[in-house]
Design a protein around this motif. Structure first.
Motif, PDB file in Angstrom:
ATOM      1  N   ALA A  96       6.277  -0.309  -5.333  1.00  0.00           N
ATOM      2  CA  ALA A  96       5.342  -1.001  -4.154  1.00  0.00           C
ATOM      3  C   ALA A  96       3.927  -1.872  -4.369  1.00  0.00           C
ATOM      4  CB  ALA A  96       5.225  -0.433  -2.671  1.00  0.00           C
ATOM      5  N   TYR A  97       3.922  -2.596  -3.366  1.00  0.00           N
ATOM      6  CA  TYR A  97       2.109  -3.183  -4.101  1.00  0.00           C
ATOM      7  C   TYR A  97       1.317  -3.541  -3.074  1.00  0.00           C
ATOM      8  CZ  TYR A  97       3.707  -8.369  -2.800  1.00  0.00           C
ATOM      9  OH  TYR A  97       3.949  -9.347  -2.231  1.00  0.00           O
ATOM     10  N   GLY A  98      -0.049  -3.212  -2.409  1.00  0.00           N
ATOM     11  CA  GLY A  98      -0.508  -3.754  -1.831  1.00  0.00           C
ATOM     12  C   GLY A  98      -1.608  -4.833  -2.807  1.00  0.00           C
ATOM     13  N   THR A  99      -2.462  -5.916  -1.837  1.00  0.00           N
ATOM     14  CA  THR A  99      -3.723  -6.191  -1.751  1.00  0.00           C
ATOM     15  C   THR A  99      -5.079  -5.464  -1.382  1.00  0.00           C
ATOM     16  OG1 THR A  99      -3.544  -8.200  -0.391  1.00  0.00           O
ATOM     17  CG2 THR A  99      -2.434  -8.076  -2.938  1.00  0.00           C
ATOM     18  N   VAL A 100      -6.225  -6.221  -1.939  1.00  0.00           N
ATOM     19  CA  VAL A 100      -7.312  -5.198  -0.725  1.00  0.00           C
ATOM     20  C   VAL A 100      -6.973  -5.969   0.519  1.00  0.00           C
ATOM     21  CG1 VAL A 100     -10.025  -5.777  -0.921  1.00  0.00           C
ATOM     22  CG2 VAL A 100      -8.155  -5.065  -3.274  1.00  0.00           C
ATOM     23  N   ASN A 101      -6.634  -6.966   0.474  1.00  0.00           N
ATOM     24  CA  ASN A 101      -7.319  -7.518   1.941  1.00  0.00           C
ATOM     25  C   ASN A 101      -5.757  -7.149   2.781  1.00  0.00           C
ATOM     26  OD1 ASN A 101      -9.817  -8.096   1.652  1.00  0.00           O
ATOM     27  ND2 ASN A 101      -8.701  -9.889   0.633  1.00  0.00           N
ATOM     28  N   ASP A 102      -4.878  -6.787   1.734  1.00  0.00           N
ATOM     29  CA  ASP A 102      -3.526  -6.527   2.906  1.00  0.00           C
ATOM     30  C   ASP A 102      -3.177  -4.934   3.136  1.00  0.00           C
ATOM     31  OD1 ASP A 102       0.223  -6.488   1.961  1.00  0.00           O
ATOM     32  OD2 ASP A 102      -0.794  -6.877   4.140  1.00  0.00           O
ATOM     33  N   TYR A 103      -3.379  -4.120   4.167  1.00  0.00           N
ATOM     34  CA  TYR A 103      -3.249  -3.206   4.879  1.00  0.00           C
ATOM     35  C   TYR A 103      -1.759  -2.743   4.853  1.00  0.00           C
ATOM     36  CZ  TYR A 103      -7.933  -3.723   6.717  1.00  0.00           C
ATOM     37  OH  TYR A 103      -9.487  -4.006   7.421  1.00  0.00           O
ATOM     38  N   GLY A 104      -0.776  -3.811   4.620  1.00  0.00           N
ATOM     39  CA  GLY A 104       0.311  -3.188   4.068  1.00  0.00           C
ATOM     40  C   GLY A 104       0.888  -2.738   2.926  1.00  0.00           C
ATOM     41  N   TYR A 105       2.004  -2.207   2.524  1.00  0.00           N
ATOM     42  CA  TYR A 105       2.596  -2.117   1.516  1.00  0.00           C
ATOM     43  C   TYR A 105       4.033  -3.058   1.822  1.00  0.00           C
ATOM     44  CZ  TYR A 105       0.362   2.140  -0.230  1.00  0.00           C
ATOM     45  OH  TYR A 105      -0.568   3.241  -0.519  1.00  0.00           O
ATOM     46  N   THR A 106       4.091  -3.640   0.396  1.00  0.00           N
ATOM     47  CA  THR A 106       5.840  -3.959   0.648  1.00  0.00           C
ATOM     48  C   THR A 106       6.475  -3.825  -0.746  1.00  0.00           C
ATOM     49  OG1 THR A 106       4.702  -6.381   1.185  1.00  0.00           O
ATOM     50  CG2 THR A 106       6.755  -6.463  -0.818  1.00  0.00           C
ATOM     51  N   PHE A 107       7.826  -2.908   0.151  1.00  0.00           N
ATOM     52  CA  PHE A 107       8.380  -2.142  -1.403  1.00  0.00           C
ATOM     53  C   PHE A 107       9.187  -3.498  -2.485  1.00  0.00           C
ATOM     54  CE2 PHE A 107       7.246   2.227  -0.473  1.00  0.00           C
ATOM     55  CZ  PHE A 107       6.445   2.234   0.790  1.00  0.00           C
ATOM     56  N   GLY A 108       9.944  -2.735  -3.443  1.00  0.00           N
ATOM     57  CA  GLY A 108      10.751  -2.842  -3.569  1.00  0.00           C
ATOM     58  C   GLY A 108      12.292  -2.611  -3.851  1.00  0.00           C
ATOM     59  N   SER A 109      13.015  -2.833  -4.271  1.00  0.00           N
ATOM     60  CA  SER A 109      14.518  -2.423  -3.067  1.00  0.00           C
ATOM     61  C   SER A 109      15.139  -1.476  -4.168  1.00  0.00           C
ATOM     62  CB  SER A 109      15.038  -4.147  -3.645  1.00  0.00           C
ATOM     63  OG  SER A 109      15.523  -3.936  -5.467  1.00  0.00           O
TER      64      SER A 109
END
Lengths: 114, 112
Positions: free
Chosen positions: B92-105
């Protein structure tokens, strides 16, 4: 690392019913509480999130209710459909660790029966 | 747009064999990167996170290691797999200004 306690572990609801999933958290680094939806064999996807300057957030049929004093938040799914059958995770930011870390609940396996 | 790629999707490996899972992110720079493991009934367990190239933090002691050789590349490795390493691994990744995570498959790893 803090705990996030999620309940129930599994839930079966008839189509059109309103499943409710609850989470309780300890101390957080900052106020942001997301819910993730996961279908079998897929990664979790962000469903809805709340930053508690409000006590409720609604997106479509999904609603988060937040009670800051009780350190609890919940997900409601209105007019539930079989396509909503999935595993749902709540999460909360944890302090320390050096990164914007999220601690996840153990998940709720939701089945919506036709 | 931001995307995350994770491979392979499934993997069956014998006990004692090495492991290398790769995750790459596109469309963003300097993301926080995470490796999670998901076991049935146990939710999502954070294994490693990284805030920059070469910076790895481990959340739990285990038979695994992680590396970040490039800004948008995160690798999960093992020298010798154990049966208990079986599970569903998620990057998963998350940027400093983005509180959410985006997960891979995810990668379904079965150690036999």
């Amino acid at each position: 690392q803090q705990q996030v306690k999620q309940s129930p572990q599994s839930l079966i609801v008839q189509k059109g019913g309103i499943p409710i999933i609850n989470c309780a958290y300890e101390n957080t680094a900052f106020d942001y509480f997301p819910w993730y939806q996961q279908f079998p064999g897929k990664g979790p996807a962000l469903l809805i999130a709340i930053r508690p300057d409000v006590s409720e957030k609604k997106e479509g049929r999904f609603t988060i209710s937040f009670n800051k004093s009780a350190k609890q938040f919940s997900l409601h799914i209105m007019d539930s459909q079989p396509g909503d059958s999935a595993t749902y995770f709540c999460a909360a930011p944890y302090s320390g660790g050096g990164a914007d870390g999220l601690t996840f609940g153990k998940g709720t396996h939701l089945i919506i029966q036709p | 747009s931001q995307t995350i790629h994770q491979w392979p999707a499934t993997l069956v490996q014998p006990v004692g064999s090495p492991l290398s899972l790769e995750c790459t992110v596109e469309g963003t720079s300097n993301p926080n990167l995470y490796w999670y493991r998901q076991a049935a009934g146990r939710g999502l367990q954070l294994l490693f996170y990284s805030v920059g190239i070469g910076q790895i933090s481990s959340e739990v002691p285990q038979n695994l290691s992680a590396s970040r050789p490039q800004d948008r590349q995160f690798i999960l490795s093992s020298k010798k797999l154990l049966l208990s390493d079986s599970g569903f691994y998620l990057c998963a990744y998350g940027t400093v200004n983005d509180y959410g995570y985006t997960f891979g498959s995810g990668t379904r790893l079965t150690v036999v």
